[in-house]
Design a protein around this motif. Structure first.
Motif, PDB file in Angstrom:
ATOM      1  N   ILE A 233      12.764  48.008 -19.268  1.00  0.00           N
ATOM      2  CA  ILE A 233      14.043  47.476 -18.782  1.00  0.00           C
ATOM      3  C   ILE A 233      13.821  46.881 -17.401  1.00  0.00           C
ATOM      4  O   ILE A 233      13.107  47.464 -16.577  1.00  0.00           O
ATOM      5  CB  ILE A 233      15.103  48.593 -18.697  1.00  0.00           C
ATOM      6  N   ALA A 234      14.410  45.717 -17.147  1.00  0.00           N
ATOM      7  CA  ALA A 234      14.388  45.131 -15.805  1.00  0.00           C
ATOM      8  C   ALA A 234      15.827  44.893 -15.367  1.00  0.00           C
ATOM      9  O   ALA A 234      16.603  44.278 -16.089  1.00  0.00           O
ATOM     10  CB  ALA A 234      13.619  43.818 -15.808  1.00  0.00           C
ATOM     11  N   GLN A 235      16.174  45.421 -14.214  1.00  0.00           N
ATOM     12  CA  GLN A 235      17.483  45.143 -13.641  1.00  0.00           C
ATOM     13  C   GLN A 235      17.233  44.133 -12.529  1.00  0.00           C
ATOM     14  O   GLN A 235      16.629  44.460 -11.515  1.00  0.00           O
ATOM     15  CB  GLN A 235      18.109  46.420 -13.106  1.00  0.00           C
TER      16      GLN A 235
ATOM     17  N   MET B 262       8.105  33.397  -0.489  1.00  0.00           N
ATOM     18  CA  MET B 262       9.211  34.265  -0.900  1.00  0.00           C
ATOM     19  C   MET B 262       9.068  35.633  -0.242  1.00  0.00           C
ATOM     20  O   MET B 262       7.973  36.175  -0.168  1.00  0.00           O
ATOM     21  CB  MET B 262       9.198  34.418  -2.420  1.00  0.00           C
ATOM     22  N   LYS B 263      10.165  36.165   0.243  1.00  0.00           N
ATOM     23  CA  LYS B 263      10.126  37.468   0.891  1.00  0.00           C
ATOM     24  C   LYS B 263      10.459  38.539  -0.155  1.00  0.00           C
ATOM     25  O   LYS B 263      11.434  38.396  -0.892  1.00  0.00           O
ATOM     26  CB  LYS B 263      11.186  37.460   1.993  1.00  0.00           C
ATOM     27  N   LEU B 264       9.653  39.582  -0.208  1.00  0.00           N
ATOM     28  CA  LEU B 264       9.858  40.626  -1.203  1.00  0.00           C
ATOM     29  C   LEU B 264      10.208  41.949  -0.526  1.00  0.00           C
ATOM     30  O   LEU B 264       9.749  42.228   0.582  1.00  0.00           O
ATOM     31  CB  LEU B 264       8.604  40.824  -2.056  1.00  0.00           C
ATOM     32  N   LEU B 265      11.012  42.738  -1.201  1.00  0.00           N
ATOM     33  CA  LEU B 265      11.293  44.099  -0.757  1.00  0.00           C
ATOM     34  C   LEU B 265      11.068  44.998  -1.972  1.00  0.00           C
ATOM     35  O   LEU B 265      11.421  44.623  -3.103  1.00  0.00           O
ATOM     36  CB  LEU B 265      12.737  44.216  -0.258  1.00  0.00           C
ATOM     37  N   THR B 266      10.454  46.155  -1.736  1.00  0.00           N
ATOM     38  CA  THR B 266      10.161  47.048  -2.864  1.00  0.00           C
ATOM     39  C   THR B 266      11.271  48.078  -3.019  1.00  0.00           C
ATOM     40  O   THR B 266      11.462  48.930  -2.163  1.00  0.00           O
ATOM     41  CB  THR B 266       8.810  47.755  -2.642  1.00  0.00           C
ATOM     42  N   CYS B 267      11.992  47.966  -4.115  1.00  0.00           N
ATOM     43  CA  CYS B 267      13.040  48.942  -4.425  1.00  0.00           C
ATOM     44  C   CYS B 267      12.360  50.171  -5.026  1.00  0.00           C
ATOM     45  O   CYS B 267      11.529  50.035  -5.919  1.00  0.00           O
ATOM     46  CB  CYS B 267      14.022  48.324  -5.418  1.00  0.00           C
ATOM     47  N   PRO B 268      12.695  51.386  -4.552  1.00  0.00           N
ATOM     48  CA  PRO B 268      12.042  52.583  -5.093  1.00  0.00           C
ATOM     49  C   PRO B 268      12.300  52.770  -6.588  1.00  0.00           C
ATOM     50  O   PRO B 268      11.517  53.420  -7.269  1.00  0.00           O
ATOM     51  CB  PRO B 268      12.666  53.727  -4.295  1.00  0.00           C
ATOM     52  N   LEU B 269      13.393  52.209  -7.091  1.00  0.00           N
ATOM     53  CA  LEU B 269      13.703  52.349  -8.524  1.00  0.00           C
ATOM     54  C   LEU B 269      13.145  51.198  -9.346  1.00  0.00           C
ATOM     55  O   LEU B 269      12.611  51.403 -10.428  1.00  0.00           O
ATOM     56  CB  LEU B 269      15.222  52.424  -8.719  1.00  0.00           C
ATOM     57  N   ASN B 270      13.266  49.970  -8.836  1.00  0.00           N
ATOM     58  CA  ASN B 270      12.967  48.789  -9.652  1.00  0.00           C
ATOM     59  C   ASN B 270      11.677  48.058  -9.283  1.00  0.00           C
ATOM     60  O   ASN B 270      11.285  47.127  -9.980  1.00  0.00           O
ATOM     61  CB  ASN B 270      14.134  47.807  -9.564  1.00  0.00           C
ATOM     62  N   GLY B 271      11.051  48.446  -8.184  1.00  0.00           N
ATOM     63  CA  GLY B 271       9.811  47.775  -7.801  1.00  0.00           C
ATOM     64  C   GLY B 271      10.068  46.572  -6.921  1.00  0.00           C
ATOM     65  O   GLY B 271      11.185  46.362  -6.433  1.00  0.00           O
ATOM     66  N   PRO B 272       9.019  45.739  -6.694  1.00  0.00           N
ATOM     67  CA  PRO B 272       9.166  44.603  -5.776  1.00  0.00           C
ATOM     68  C   PRO B 272      10.093  43.539  -6.346  1.00  0.00           C
ATOM     69  O   PRO B 272       9.957  43.153  -7.508  1.00  0.00           O
ATOM     70  CB  PRO B 272       7.740  44.047  -5.658  1.00  0.00           C
ATOM     71  N   ARG B 273      11.034  43.109  -5.541  1.00  0.00           N
ATOM     72  CA  ARG B 273      11.987  42.091  -5.976  1.00  0.00           C
ATOM     73  C   ARG B 273      12.250  41.115  -4.826  1.00  0.00           C
ATOM     74  O   ARG B 273      12.103  41.464  -3.651  1.00  0.00           O
ATOM     75  CB  ARG B 273      13.337  42.728  -6.379  1.00  0.00           C
ATOM     76  N   ASN B 274      12.688  39.918  -5.189  1.00  0.00           N
ATOM     77  CA  ASN B 274      13.079  38.915  -4.214  1.00  0.00           C
ATOM     78  C   ASN B 274      14.143  39.497  -3.265  1.00  0.00           C
ATOM     79  O   ASN B 274      15.077  40.160  -3.711  1.00  0.00           O
ATOM     80  CB  ASN B 274      13.642  37.710  -4.977  1.00  0.00           C
ATOM     81  N   ILE B 275      14.010  39.205  -1.990  1.00  0.00           N
ATOM     82  CA  ILE B 275      14.937  39.767  -0.998  1.00  0.00           C
ATOM     83  C   ILE B 275      16.393  39.364  -1.292  1.00  0.00           C
ATOM     84  O   ILE B 275      17.327  40.067  -0.930  1.00  0.00           O
ATOM     85  CB  ILE B 275      14.527  39.339   0.441  1.00  0.00           C
TER      86      ILE B 275
ATOM     87  N   ALA C  77      21.426  44.263  -8.272  1.00  0.00           N
ATOM     88  CA  ALA C  77      21.432  44.190  -9.734  1.00  0.00           C
ATOM     89  C   ALA C  77      21.565  45.556 -10.387  1.00  0.00           C
ATOM     90  O   ALA C  77      22.026  45.663 -11.517  1.00  0.00           O
ATOM     91  CB  ALA C  77      20.161  43.501 -10.216  1.00  0.00           C
ATOM     92  N   SER C  78      21.146  46.605  -9.678  1.00  0.00           N
ATOM     93  CA  SER C  78      21.271  47.944 -10.255  1.00  0.00           C
ATOM     94  C   SER C  78      22.202  48.831  -9.430  1.00  0.00           C
ATOM     95  O   SER C  78      22.365  50.002  -9.741  1.00  0.00           O
ATOM     96  CB  SER C  78      19.888  48.604 -10.346  1.00  0.00           C
ATOM     97  N   SER C  79      22.804  48.269  -8.381  1.00  0.00           N
ATOM     98  CA  SER C  79      23.677  49.032  -7.467  1.00  0.00           C
ATOM     99  C   SER C  79      22.966  50.280  -6.947  1.00  0.00           C
ATOM    100  O   SER C  79      23.580  51.333  -6.813  1.00  0.00           O
ATOM    101  CB  SER C  79      24.980  49.434  -8.157  1.00  0.00           C
TER     102      SER C  79
END
Lengths: 245, 99
Positions: free
Chosen positions: A182-184, B1-14, B59-61
């Motif tokens: 799953i990707a959010q 692109m600047k990335l931030l690593t979400c502890p739940l979802n991993g690296p994502r676009n800022i 995206a995941s709140s």
């Protein structure tokens, strides 16, 4: 729950997808699924199956789905006989065909099978929700009405992952994003939950987003799909592909 | 692109994240006057250096914490809020003066 084929337009007094007008413009043939109507197909089925195997977009918003959240939600789900994935952002298929995804340590998403016949989703709806309301707040499990808050689309076919790269920052190719993951993330600037749930050998991605944004998302995806000859497909084509396994 | 690593979802676009302000430990509600509460809720230290901040993956709140150097804008680490919030906080109901 059984489904009965019926000619378009969708039957009166049935729940319609927010994309209903898009579907009638495409001369969709609807089928009845419980109290809702679902697009069965847009044209000739054999051609639609081939399209879905290459690149197709289906509106599954009328299928049942449900969610639960709270510190007690995982434990409560296990007590209901639900098999949970080990870690967040993964999903597991249940014995009755339902798909249970973990969106965080404390949040579950349950999607019906393509026939809308998953006993898990249908039986959880009325009974368990009532019992949750009456349970102690300490149980800390809360019902999320996902069928009302979120739309559900399915993007199918071998070209799906490449198409997604135009509108999504997460790499959804098979070797990076396996079955059940799953990707959010942001999809065409819309917050979405993407679940990989293949139809036998055909890649398939469920896309759940806020129901108020689905018309925009539908148009964006069809636009991105154009260069791969992607087209809207009905649920009949998806069921045929799933049965190929 | 600047990335931030979400502890739940991993690296994502800022662009998928929302800033939620500085993190400060909550003062004891039973020993805090309104002025201290206002400082806790509204005031930021705006420190030049390494600070702990709230961030939300939209995206995941999912709310989490990040240690960031405000001088270099380097993110040292991100971690789940449960690292700091691991027990329920109950507030004693008091019939206070609402005037």
């Amino acid at each position: 729950m059984t489904h009965v084929n019926s000619s378009q337009p969708a039957m009166q007094n049935q729940r319609r997808s927010p994309l209903y007008r898009r579907h009638t413009e495409l001369k969709a043939e609807f089928e009845s699924l419980g109290d809702a109507s679902l697009v069965s197909r847009y044209g000739e089925l054999a051609a639609e199956i081939e399209s879905a195997a290459q690149l197709g977009l289906a509106d599954l918003s009328a299928l049942p789905r449900i969610g639960f959240k709270g510190a007690g939600a995982p434990q409560w789900a296990i007590s209901q006989g639900i098999k949970l994935p080990e870690s967040p952002n993964h999903s597991v298929v249940q014995d009755d065909g339902a798909l249970v995804g973990k969106l965080s340590h404390q949040e579950l998403l349950i999607l019906s099978d393509l026939a809308g016949s998953s006993a898990l989703v249908n039986s959880l709806e009325p009974v368990q929700i009532e019992s949750l309301k009456q349970s102690e707040p300490a149980a800390q499990t809360y019902h999320l009405p996902r069928a009302h808050s979120h739309s559900c689309l399915a993007v199918t076919g071998t070209a799906a992952a490449e198409m997604f790269s135009k509108v999504c920052g997460v790499d959804l190719r098979s070797h990076k994003f396996a079955q059940g993951q799953i990707a959010q993330t942001s999809l065409a600037k819309i917050n979405a939950v993407i679940v990989r749930h293949d139809l036998a050998e055909t890649p398939c991605f469920y896309v759940l987003s806020d129901i108020s944004t689905v018309e925009f998302l539908w148009d964006c995806l069809l636009d991105a799909m154009q260069e791969y000859a992607g087209v809207p497909v009905g649920v009949a084509a998806l069921r045929s592909l799933a049965a190929r396994g | 692109m600047k990335l931030l690593t979400c502890p739940l979802n991993g690296p994502r676009n800022i662009s998928e994240f929302t800033y939620g302000g500085e993190y400060h430990p909550m003062p004891d509600p039973n020993k805090t006057d309104p002025r201290q509460w206002a400082e806790h809720v509204f005031f930021h230290d705006n420190e030049a250096g390494i600070v702990t901040e709230w961030w939300c993956h939209s995206a995941s709140s999912f709310w989490f914490l990040a240690e960031r150097n405000t001088i270099t804008d380097q993110v040292i680490r991100t971690f789940e809020a449960s690292e700091l919030f691991n027990q329920r906080v109950d507030f004693a109901a008091e019939s206070g003066d609402n005037s």
